[in-house]
Write a protein that holds these residues in place. Sequence first.
Motif, PDB file in Angstrom:
ATOM      1  N   LYS A   2       0.855  -1.190   0.000  1.00  0.00           N
ATOM      2  CA  LYS A   2       0.000   0.000   0.000  1.00  0.00           C
ATOM      3  C   LYS A   2       0.890   1.239   0.000  1.00  0.00           C
ATOM      4  N   GLU A  60      -1.631  -3.257   4.176  1.00  0.00           N
ATOM      5  CA  GLU A  60      -2.590  -2.390   4.857  1.00  0.00           C
ATOM      6  C   GLU A  60      -2.584  -2.683   6.358  1.00  0.00           C
ATOM      7  N   ASP A  87      -3.303   1.135  -3.880  1.00  0.00           N
ATOM      8  CA  ASP A  87      -2.697  -0.182  -4.026  1.00  0.00           C
ATOM      9  C   ASP A  87      -1.454  -0.007  -4.889  1.00  0.00           C
TER      10      ASP A  87
END
Length: 122
Positions: A2, A60, A87
């Motif tokens: 992320k 994440e 992403d």
Amino acid sequence: MKAMIAWWDLTDSQQTASSLRDFIRKESEHWTGIPGLLLKVWLSDPEAGRWGALLLWESEEAARAAVLPRSPAELIGHPVDFRAWFDVEATAEGVHSLRSLGGMGPALDGLALMGAEEYPAE
């Protein structure tokens, strides 16, 4: 992976990209031991009055679990103006002669201003 990007609009702040370099010098070492953080890059656009960071995380979950160091919001005078999560679709690392990306930039002794051939040996 992320990625998160965040920035402040410094237009109405007493702080500038230059004055916030002292904050980076004092706080950057606190970011090096955060589990799951792959890279933090402090960013500035002095002409537009923006200052912020790009953070690259393993996941994440790692980002959510992280205990983060002090925020510059108090110095700047208001909370972050923009924050977005992405992403990471792919990464690529170019060929370079730097030993590491850590510790680079004018806020941290100006090493980013040096050419690779001038990078000090350990």
